[in-house]
Design a protein around this motif. Structure first.
Motif, short mmCIF file in Angstrom:
data_model
loop_
_atom_site.label_atom_id
_atom_site.label_comp_id
_atom_site.label_asym_id
_atom_site.label_seq_id
_atom_site.Cartn_x
_atom_site.Cartn_y
_atom_site.Cartn_z
N GLY A 86 0.65 -1.28 -0.15
CA GLY A 86 -0.18 -0.05 -0.05
C GLY A 86 0.89 1.25 0.10
N TYR A 87 0.32 2.25 0.80
CA TYR A 87 1.19 3.22 0.98
C TYR A 87 1.27 3.62 2.35
CZ TYR A 87 -3.28 5.65 0.53
OH TYR A 87 -4.70 5.91 0.62
N GLY A 88 2.54 4.59 2.98
CA GLY A 88 2.49 4.78 4.15
C GLY A 88 3.22 3.73 4.99
N PHE A 89 3.25 3.64 6.24
CA PHE A 89 3.59 2.62 7.04
C PHE A 89 4.89 1.82 6.55
CE2 PHE A 89 -0.94 1.74 8.35
CZ PHE A 89 -0.96 2.38 9.47
N LEU A 90 4.71 0.68 6.15
CA LEU A 90 6.28 0.16 5.64
C LEU A 90 6.43 0.02 4.30
CD1 LEU A 90 5.85 -3.23 7.96
CD2 LEU A 90 7.51 -1.11 8.55
N SER A 91 5.76 0.97 3.57
CA SER A 91 5.69 0.63 1.83
C SER A 91 7.10 1.20 1.45
CB SER A 91 4.62 1.73 1.43
OG SER A 91 5.05 2.92 1.66
N GLU A 92 7.83 1.91 2.02
CA GLU A 92 9.15 2.53 1.62
C GLU A 92 10.15 2.23 2.54
OE1 GLU A 92 8.70 6.51 -0.80
OE2 GLU A 92 7.19 6.58 0.78
N ASP A 93 10.16 0.98 3.26
CA ASP A 93 11.27 0.28 4.21
C ASP A 93 11.67 -0.88 3.18
OD1 ASP A 93 12.51 -1.02 6.07
OD2 ASP A 93 11.20 -0.35 7.64
N ALA A 94 13.07 -0.62 3.10
CA ALA A 94 13.75 -1.36 2.18
C ALA A 94 14.08 -2.61 3.13
CB ALA A 94 15.23 -0.81 1.91
N GLY A 95 14.36 -2.55 4.30
CA GLY A 95 14.47 -3.64 5.12
C GLY A 95 13.19 -4.57 5.23
N LEU A 111 8.24 -14.95 -0.36
CA LEU A 111 6.94 -14.22 -0.81
C LEU A 111 7.39 -13.14 -1.94
CD1 LEU A 111 5.61 -13.34 2.81
CD2 LEU A 111 4.99 -15.03 1.35
N THR A 112 6.35 -12.88 -2.57
CA THR A 112 6.54 -12.06 -3.77
C THR A 112 6.36 -10.82 -3.10
OG1 THR A 112 6.20 -13.58 -5.45
CG2 THR A 112 5.93 -11.17 -5.96
N TRP A 113 7.31 -9.79 -3.64
CA TRP A 113 7.18 -8.29 -3.07
C TRP A 113 6.56 -7.43 -4.06
CZ3 TRP A 113 6.72 -4.91 0.76
CH2 TRP A 113 7.28 -3.55 0.18
N ILE A 114 5.38 -6.80 -3.90
CA ILE A 114 4.77 -5.95 -4.98
C ILE A 114 5.39 -4.24 -4.68
CG2 ILE A 114 2.64 -5.37 -6.05
CD1 ILE A 114 3.01 -8.21 -5.82
N LEU A 126 3.01 3.15 -4.54
CA LEU A 126 1.65 3.73 -5.32
C LEU A 126 1.29 5.12 -4.53
CD1 LEU A 126 0.05 2.70 -7.59
CD2 LEU A 126 -1.74 1.97 -5.81
N GLN A 127 0.93 6.04 -5.07
CA GLN A 127 0.57 7.15 -4.43
C GLN A 127 -0.99 7.32 -4.01
OE1 GLN A 127 3.43 8.87 -3.40
NE2 GLN A 127 2.98 10.78 -4.53
N VAL A 128 -1.18 8.23 -3.23
CA VAL A 128 -2.58 8.19 -2.71
C VAL A 128 -3.36 8.82 -3.58
CG1 VAL A 128 -4.14 9.61 -1.26
CG2 VAL A 128 -1.72 8.81 -0.25
N GLU A 129 -2.82 9.51 -4.66
CA GLU A 129 -3.43 10.33 -5.70
C GLU A 129 -3.47 9.49 -6.89
OE1 GLU A 129 0.48 12.19 -5.18
OE2 GLU A 129 -1.04 11.47 -3.70
N HIS A 130 -3.37 8.26 -6.82
CA HIS A 130 -3.00 7.55 -8.22
C HIS A 130 -4.35 7.24 -8.98
CE1 HIS A 130 -4.63 4.09 -5.69
NE2 HIS A 130 -5.22 3.67 -6.82
N PRO A 131 -5.67 7.58 -8.41
CA PRO A 131 -6.86 7.31 -9.03
C PRO A 131 -7.02 8.42 -10.10
CG PRO A 131 -7.05 7.04 -6.80
CD PRO A 131 -5.83 7.56 -6.95
N VAL A 132 -6.45 9.58 -10.09
CA VAL A 132 -6.64 10.69 -10.99
C VAL A 132 -5.88 10.13 -12.31
CG1 VAL A 132 -7.13 12.69 -9.71
CG2 VAL A 132 -4.82 12.11 -10.31
N THR A 133 -4.69 9.42 -12.01
CA THR A 133 -4.01 9.13 -13.27
C THR A 133 -4.82 8.05 -13.99
OG1 THR A 133 -1.71 9.63 -12.43
CG2 THR A 133 -1.84 7.96 -14.08
N GLU A 134 -5.33 7.00 -13.07
CA GLU A 134 -6.13 5.99 -13.75
C GLU A 134 -7.31 6.59 -14.58
OE1 GLU A 134 -5.45 2.36 -10.60
OE2 GLU A 134 -6.86 3.64 -9.91
#
Length: 639
Positions: free
Chosen positions: A81-90, A100-103, A282-290
């Motif tokens: 998702g976004y936030g929390f652990l989404s940008e934690d390389a560890g 597991l597969t990492w998305i 993924l960004q919070v605002e991705h729906p406008v691009t979709e």
């Protein structure tokens, strides 16, 4: 091939990912803290795994517990998702190590962008324009923006207008950064008050293809956090757009990026742009691009994770899309967050959920759900698509105005006014927009509120009457009276009679009652007919009209004198944690001077002295948990 996916997140982003999984035939697993045990994302997943506790640090930020949950649920992939652990390389490495597969992008790419200062050096070496860090500031560098090197979401950011304030703001930023990101590294860069926040959506596969999937403008922000976003970014000529996209692609190629990500830039008034950061998720605002491309970015994330190759180029954007973030907060009171039960949250206009064009709702909270202090204050995102930008803004503003939102205070009215503001419609966007137009965006509409109070009083009377209307008399009598307070603090005393000649309202001459029930009132003022839909929960009255809504609190006709609060008393405006104090008992303070800060819903909120005087009592200490209305301090006003 992915068969069972766990989302290491909560709220609307978890629901958004589940929606795509259902369309692809992928089983889903959720994780939840104790406060989220009955949340919508847990109800929609095929299975849900408990993370014991309430605070994020004990639950959603515990990578070991999340991975254990994925294995227990039989998942073979994890989407952060976004936030929390989404940008934690560890965390990304640990997911891969667990088989597991990492998305998401490779852990090395996440690490490369994990520090803003390191990322700036890397991007400069790749030829991407950057806004250089200021290491030895002088007056000419002002104003400055202090930023957390490992941060995001506005945490650790502070604008400095005087060099004398720099040391204190640096110290405060370090404390906040260490608490939220595990690193107290901060830096300074020039602050461009009229700069625009423009970003490029990226998508890259493992076969060397990198897409620049259009751009977005995210300039309307409060506290350095986005509120309204749109795609494509308005006012960019073909040459500037091409350079922005090329810079974003270069940024992705420089770190061997795969998956979805976003390159964020600051666009100056002179047309120059500077790399800010790369969000490796993924960004919070991705729906406008979709909405403008017709793509499902989550489906593409999954395809890339499964090793599929992207086509040579993305589709060209079509039309315009605007997104508004609906927050449980009060913009008129320093964006104070609000908690409590969401009794009703629904759009009256035809819409889809988590996909599609037209009007789209991505909500993490539903009817009957509780908004707590533990998580972000965002209730939902509302997105409108139309062939043109003005049409999209108009559609979104109308949908928000007509929405039924009963529960905590929200920023709905500010969103509607911003979307209808002439400067917004003219494309005059910059990151200080909301602050610049704050007075117009938050000013109370006392006329509308007064008429809503009359409707509320008549609806209340309709609920109490028997054979005759409440207040109906054959002979003259004292008027009926009812008192209400709007959320901005304005109080209304409604005084009226219902006679043979109709409604006689003291403050509404010429207003006629057409009909009234406990849920619906129709009034006529002159030739204009007004309809009101009403709902009451406790002492809160929600008055909805086609033009907008008013929320009132019903007051006792004869208030208890014992309930009076000393004007120098400072009460906690919300439940939260005392972060720090800035004064001691006996100190002389001035009106507006910060005395302490509370943290709630991932934001810090200043509690200031109400008047000049002496701090007579200070009952708050760092780390203390306080409830709404707790006495924090007392200022003895100067005679």
């Amino acid at each position: 091939m992915i068969t069972n996916l766990l989302v290491a997140n909560r709220g609307e982003i978890a629901r958004r990912v589940f929606r795509t999984c259902r369309s692809l035939g992928i089983a889903t697993a959720a994780v939840h803290s104790d406060p989220d045990a009955g949340a919508p994302h847990t109800r929609e997943a095929d299975v849900a795994v408990r993370l014991p506790g309430a605070a994020p640090a004990d639950t959603y930020l515990r990578g070991d517990l999340v991975i254990a949950a994925a294995l227990a649920a039989g998942a073979d992939a994890v989407h952060p998702g976004y936030g929390f652990l989404s940008e934690d390389a560890g965390f990304a490495r640990a997911v891969l190590d667990a088989g597991l597969t990492w998305i998401g992008p490779p852990p090395e790419a996440i690490a490369a962008m994990g520090s803003k200062t390191a990322a700036k050096r890397l991007m400069a070496a790749a030829g991407v324009p950057v806004l250089a860090a200021v290491t030895d500031p002088v007056e000419a560098d002002l104003p400055l923006l202090v930023k957390a090197a490992a941060g995001g979401g506005g945490r650790g950011m502070r604008v400095v207008h005087r060099l004398a304030d720099l040391a204190g703001e640096l110290a405060a930023a370090r404390t906040e950064a260490a608490k939220n990101f595990g690193s107290d590294e901060v830096f300074c860069e020039r602050y461009l008050p009229t700069g625009r926040h423009v970003e490029v959506q990226l998508l890259a596969d493992a076969h060397g293809t990198v897409w620049a999937v259009g751009d977005r403008d995210c300039s309307l922000q409060r506290r350095h956090q986005k509120v309204i976003e749109e795609a494509p970014a308005p006012g960019l000529g073909p040459e500037l757009r091409a350079r922005l996209h090329a810079a974003a692609v270069a940024a992705a190629q420089a770190i061997g990026y795969t998956g979805a990500g976003t390159a964020e830039f600051l666009l100056a008034e002179d047309g120059r742009f500077y790399f800010l950061e790369m969000n490796t998720r993924l960004q919070v605002e991705h729906p406008v691009t979709e909405a403008v491309t017709g793509l499902d970015l989550v489906a593409l994330q999954l395809a890339v994770a499964e090793g599929e190759a992207l086509p040579p180029a993305p589709p060209e954007p079509e039309g315009c899309a605007v997104e508004a973030r609906l927050y449980a907060e009060d913009p008129a009171h320093d964006w104070r967050p609000s908690t409590g039960m969401v009794h009703r949250l629904e759009l009256r206009s035809p819409h889809s959920e988590f996909a599609g064009r037209g009007l789209r709702l991505d909500a993490g909270t539903g009817n009957g759900d509780e908004v707590t202090v533990h998580y972000d204050a965002m209730l939902a995102k509302v997105v409108a698509w139309a062939p043109t930008r003005p049409a999209a803004a108009r559609k979104l503003a109308d949908a928000l105005a007509r929405a039924r939102i009963h529960g905590p205070a929200t920023n709905r009215e500010l969103l509607v006014r911003a979307l209808r503001h002439p400067a917004f419609l003219a494309g005059q966007l910059h990151t200080g927009f909301l602050a610049e137009h704050a007075a117009a965006l938050t000013a109370p509409d006392e006329r509308a509120a007064a008429l809503a109070a009359l409707a509320a009083a008549l609806a209340d009377a309709a609920g109490r009457r028997g054979a005759l209307p409440s207040g109906w008399r054959n002979l003259p009598s004292q008027p009926q009276s009812k008192r209400y307070r709007a959320d901005d603090g304005t109080e209304f005393e409604v005084r009226y009679r219902l006679t043979r000649d109709g409604l006689q309202a003291e403050d509404h001459p010429g207003t006629a009652l057409v009909s009234s029930t406990p849920e619906h009132v129709v009034l006529r003022t002159g030739p204009v007919r007004h309809t009101f839909d009403l709902a009451r929960h406790g002492d809160r009255v929600y008055v909805d009209t086609p033009a907008g809504a008013t929320v009132l609190t019903a007051l006792d006709r004869f208030p208890d004198p014992a309930a009076h609060t000393d004007p120098g008393a400072l009460l906690a405006p919300m439940p939260g944690t005392v972060v720090r104090t800035a004064a001691a008992v006996g100190d002389t303070v001035t009106a507006g001077q910060p005395l302490l800060w509370l943290e709630a819903m991932k934001m810090e909120h200043r509690v200031a002295a109400p008047a000049d005087g002496v701090l007579a009592e200070l009952r708050a200490a760092p780390g203390q948990q306080v409830e709404l209305g707790t006495l924090l301090a007392v200022v003895q006003p100067t005679p």
